[in-house]
Design a protein around this motif. Structure first.
Motif, PDB file in Angstrom:
ATOM      1  N   LEU A 103      32.023  27.381  17.688  1.00 26.06           N
ATOM      2  CA  LEU A 103      30.738  27.854  17.173  1.00 26.06           C
ATOM      3  C   LEU A 103      29.682  26.791  17.454  1.00 26.06           C
ATOM      4  CD1 LEU A 103      31.708  29.341  13.692  1.00 26.06           C
ATOM      5  CD2 LEU A 103      30.553  30.579  15.525  1.00 26.06           C
ATOM      6  N   HIS A 104      28.463  27.230  17.749  1.00 31.94           N
ATOM      7  CA  HIS A 104      27.402  26.273  18.049  1.00 31.94           C
ATOM      8  C   HIS A 104      27.176  25.292  16.909  1.00 31.94           C
ATOM      9  CE1 HIS A 104      25.477  29.292  21.107  1.00 31.94           C
ATOM     10  NE2 HIS A 104      26.589  28.747  21.550  1.00 31.94           N
ATOM     11  N   ALA A 105      27.323  25.760  15.676  1.00 35.41           N
ATOM     12  CA  ALA A 105      27.050  24.905  14.527  1.00 35.41           C
ATOM     13  C   ALA A 105      28.282  24.130  14.065  1.00 35.41           C
ATOM     14  CB  ALA A 105      26.524  25.752  13.369  1.00 35.41           C
ATOM     15  N   MET A 106      29.355  24.169  14.848  1.00 37.25           N
ATOM     16  CA  MET A 106      30.616  23.558  14.420  1.00 37.25           C
ATOM     17  C   MET A 106      31.293  22.902  15.618  1.00 37.25           C
ATOM     18  SD  MET A 106      33.674  25.570  12.436  1.00 37.25           S
ATOM     19  CE  MET A 106      35.226  24.801  12.002  1.00 37.25           C
ATOM     20  N   ASP A 107      30.905  21.663  15.927  1.00 39.70           N
ATOM     21  CA  ASP A 107      31.450  20.978  17.103  1.00 39.70           C
ATOM     22  C   ASP A 107      32.710  20.184  16.782  1.00 39.70           C
ATOM     23  OD1 ASP A 107      30.315  18.983  15.627  1.00 39.70           O
ATOM     24  OD2 ASP A 107      29.105  18.136  17.242  1.00 39.70           O
ATOM     25  N   ALA A 108      33.153  20.243  15.521  1.00 38.09           N
ATOM     26  CA  ALA A 108      34.397  19.573  15.129  1.00 38.09           C
ATOM     27  C   ALA A 108      35.160  20.485  14.183  1.00 38.09           C
ATOM     28  CB  ALA A 108      34.107  18.238  14.462  1.00 38.09           C
ATOM     29  N   TRP A 109      36.488  20.478  14.323  1.00 38.48           N
ATOM     30  CA  TRP A 109      37.347  21.248  13.433  1.00 38.48           C
ATOM     31  C   TRP A 109      37.954  20.305  12.409  1.00 38.48           C
ATOM     32  CZ3 TRP A 109      40.509  24.595  17.469  1.00 38.48           C
ATOM     33  CH2 TRP A 109      39.635  25.562  18.023  1.00 38.48           C
ATOM     34  N   THR A 110      37.963  20.722  11.143  1.00 37.00           N
ATOM     35  CA  THR A 110      38.469  19.866  10.069  1.00 37.00           C
ATOM     36  C   THR A 110      39.923  20.202   9.752  1.00 37.00           C
ATOM     37  OG1 THR A 110      36.251  19.705   9.096  1.00 37.00           O
ATOM     38  CG2 THR A 110      38.103  19.084   7.709  1.00 37.00           C
ATOM     39  N   PHE A 111      40.754  19.161   9.788  1.00 35.63           N
ATOM     40  CA  PHE A 111      42.174  19.292   9.454  1.00 35.63           C
ATOM     41  C   PHE A 111      42.510  18.292   8.360  1.00 35.63           C
ATOM     42  CE2 PHE A 111      41.820  20.901  13.736  1.00 35.63           C
ATOM     43  CZ  PHE A 111      42.743  21.942  13.806  1.00 35.63           C
ATOM     44  N   SER A 112      43.707  18.430   7.833  1.00 30.09           N
ATOM     45  CA  SER A 112      44.222  17.465   6.866  1.00 30.09           C
ATOM     46  C   SER A 112      45.472  16.819   7.452  1.00 30.09           C
ATOM     47  CB  SER A 112      44.555  18.167   5.549  1.00 30.09           C
ATOM     48  OG  SER A 112      45.165  17.261   4.643  1.00 30.09           O
ATOM     49  N   GLN A 113      45.502  15.485   7.443  1.00 32.05           N
ATOM     50  CA  GLN A 113      46.672  14.725   7.890  1.00 32.05           C
ATOM     51  C   GLN A 113      47.079  13.786   6.771  1.00 32.05           C
ATOM     52  OE1 GLN A 113      45.395  12.912  11.681  1.00 32.05           O
ATOM     53  NE2 GLN A 113      46.923  14.184  12.701  1.00 32.05           N
ATOM     54  N   ALA A 114      48.293  13.951   6.285  1.00 28.87           N
ATOM     55  CA  ALA A 114      48.814  13.110   5.200  1.00 28.87           C
ATOM     56  C   ALA A 114      47.858  13.117   4.006  1.00 28.87           C
ATOM     57  CB  ALA A 114      49.039  11.677   5.697  1.00 28.87           C
ATOM     58  N   GLY A 115      47.260  14.268   3.749  1.00 28.57           N
ATOM     59  CA  GLY A 115      46.383  14.400   2.597  1.00 28.57           C
ATOM     60  C   GLY A 115      44.966  13.932   2.807  1.00 28.57           C
ATOM     61  N   HIS A 116      44.637  13.496   4.016  1.00 29.16           N
ATOM     62  CA  HIS A 116      43.286  12.995   4.295  1.00 29.16           C
ATOM     63  C   HIS A 116      42.585  13.906   5.299  1.00 29.16           C
ATOM     64  CE1 HIS A 116      44.190   9.291   2.146  1.00 29.16           C
ATOM     65  NE2 HIS A 116      45.309   9.171   2.859  1.00 29.16           N
ATOM     66  N   PRO A 117      41.289  14.190   5.083  1.00 33.37           N
ATOM     67  CA  PRO A 117      40.562  15.043   6.031  1.00 33.37           C
ATOM     68  C   PRO A 117      40.321  14.333   7.360  1.00 33.37           C
ATOM     69  CG  PRO A 117      39.076  14.193   4.349  1.00 33.37           C
ATOM     70  CD  PRO A 117      40.452  13.789   3.941  1.00 33.37           C
ATOM     71  N   VAL A 118      40.494  15.057   8.435  1.00 32.26           N
ATOM     72  CA  VAL A 118      40.282  14.523   9.788  1.00 32.26           C
ATOM     73  C   VAL A 118      39.418  15.514  10.556  1.00 32.26           C
ATOM     74  CG1 VAL A 118      41.374  13.898  11.972  1.00 32.26           C
ATOM     75  CG2 VAL A 118      42.480  13.305   9.812  1.00 32.26           C
ATOM     76  N   ALA A 119      38.342  15.029  11.158  1.00 28.53           N
ATOM     77  CA  ALA A 119      37.468  15.880  11.970  1.00 28.53           C
ATOM     78  C   ALA A 119      37.870  15.726  13.431  1.00 28.53           C
ATOM     79  CB  ALA A 119      36.013  15.494  11.769  1.00 28.53           C
ATOM     80  N   LYS A 120      38.362  16.791  14.012  1.00 34.13           N
ATOM     81  CA  LYS A 120      38.782  16.779  15.410  1.00 34.13           C
ATOM     82  C   LYS A 120      37.665  17.358  16.270  1.00 34.13           C
ATOM     83  CE  LYS A 120      41.447  16.712  19.068  1.00 34.13           C
ATOM     84  NZ  LYS A 120      41.711  15.442  19.767  1.00 34.13           N
ATOM     85  N   ARG A 121      37.072  16.526  17.109  1.00 37.29           N
ATOM     86  CA  ARG A 121      35.982  16.991  17.957  1.00 37.29           C
ATOM     87  C   ARG A 121      36.532  17.938  19.025  1.00 37.29           C
ATOM     88  NH1 ARG A 121      30.909  15.666  17.947  1.00 37.29           N
ATOM     89  NH2 ARG A 121      29.586  15.962  19.770  1.00 37.29           N
ATOM     90  N   ILE A 122      35.871  19.056  19.177  1.00 36.26           N
ATOM     91  CA  ILE A 122      36.324  20.103  20.087  1.00 36.26           C
ATOM     92  C   ILE A 122      35.311  20.276  21.207  1.00 36.26           C
ATOM     93  CG2 ILE A 122      36.873  22.561  20.292  1.00 36.26           C
ATOM     94  CD1 ILE A 122      38.930  20.927  18.740  1.00 36.26           C
ATOM     95  N   MET A 123      35.806  20.275  22.434  1.00 34.21           N
ATOM     96  CA  MET A 123      34.937  20.439  23.598  1.00 34.21           C
ATOM     97  C   MET A 123      35.433  21.630  24.417  1.00 34.21           C
ATOM     98  SD  MET A 123      32.759  17.944  23.205  1.00 34.21           S
ATOM     99  CE  MET A 123      31.977  17.735  24.805  1.00 34.21           C
ATOM    100  N   GLY A 124      35.169  22.828  23.937  1.00 31.40           N
ATOM    101  CA  GLY A 124      35.653  24.005  24.637  1.00 31.40           C
ATOM    102  C   GLY A 124      34.693  24.476  25.720  1.00 31.40           C
TER     103      GLY A 124
END
Length: 299
Positions: free
Chosen positions: A191-212
């Motif tokens: 999505l144009h307004a969402m250049d990173a996907w948010t995940f949880s790793q070991a209970g901590h939020p991680v923003a994964k930058r996506i370049m599709g």
């Protein structure tokens, strides 16, 4: 204070003109102007700037508008409290929601409510953006995004986790990612307004930058592209529930991360004087969503 004059003031704001508000009330523009002037005289302030072409709220008018709507809601709630059991819901239920969830959840619910309550009217407004529900006179907003701190009232309705998913044809052709880092080698639909996907790793939020390769301005477009096999998408469960059920999309589970957990919220301008039609809508929404999310759809 004459509540009919207060209602006329709100109608002027909603319609954008004295003449349009007058047509709704069966009054001439001159009569509307006199009654607005009487309300302003009683309050001791000017509420609306008038010109021959348009009207605009003054600073005092902007302050008075939510108070005016609260007064009208209180009058309606008092009336409805004694008539609802005999005559059913009445008035206008104003709802805003994201496009896909609005069509999937709000439309069938309000159609049923109208069938059960012949005096009820509904105004639906679908937008993937954030609507100012106070300024727009909205009764309830259905929202999915993480809610910022505000003076609005938020009622949690149901879980709505994000789901990493893809069409079976895409997974057959390109394989299934197993770790968060594997997303770099896949076609990700953004999505144009969402250049990173948010995940949880070991209970901590991680923003994964996506370049599709494919970006879009709406959830509908990302959803359609995902179903067509264009790549992976990160959508909410109730956006893709039917696709997961019929097999046109498959959940992708990562070994080292899980997508962000969201919820569906009903956002209200105030908890005071909640009209029965709003309460019934929220209760109906909760009932419609009282379905366990299948294990295969969970992140």
């Amino acid at each position: 204070m004459n509540l009919q004059d207060v209602a006329l003031f709100c109608a002027i704001v909603t319609t954008g003109s004295l003449s349009a508000a007058g047509r709704q009330a069966g009054l001439s523009p001159m009569a509307v102007s006199r009654r607005l002037a009487a309300l302003e005289h009683e309050l001791g302030v000017r509420l609306i700037h008038r010109t021959t072409r348009s009207v605009a709220l003054t600073a005092d008018g902007e302050t008075f508008l939510p108070l005016a709507r609260t007064m009208l809601d209180a009058r309606e709630a008092a009336t409805a409290a004694f008539s609802e059991q005999h005559e059913g819901l009445s008035g206008v239920l104003r709802v805003t929601a994201p496009h896909r969830i609005g069509r999937a959840l709000a439309v069938p619910l309000v159609v049923r409510l109208m069938a059960e309550n012949p005096r009820l009217k509904v105004d639906l407004s679908f937008s993937d953006g954030i609507v100012d529900i106070v300024a727009a006179g909205i009764d309830v907003a259905i929202r999915v995004a993480t809610l910022p701190a505000s003076e609005l009232v938020a009622v949690r309705v149901a879980d709505n986790p994000r789901i990493l998913c893809a069409a079976p044809a895409y997974l057959a052709a390109h394989g299934c990612p197993r770790r968060l880092a594997d997303l770099d080698a896949h076609a990700c639909l953004t999505l144009h307004a969402m250049d990173a996907w948010t995940f949880s790793q070991a209970g901590h939020p991680v923003a994964k930058r996506i370049m599709g390769r494919l970006g879009a301005s709406s959830v509908d477009t990302v959803h359609a592209a995902c179903v067509a096999g264009a790549g992976l998408a990160l959508l909410t469960y109730w956006d893709v529930a039917q696709n997961l059920a019929d097999g046109t999309l498959k959940t992708v589970t990562l070994d080292d991360a899980e997508p962000e957990r969201l919820a569906i919220w009903a956002v209200l301008p105030t908890r005071q004087h909640m009209p029965p039609r709003v309460r019934r809508f929220i209760d109906g929404l909760k009932s419609a969503l009282m379905v366990s999310i299948p294990a295969q759809a969970r992140p």
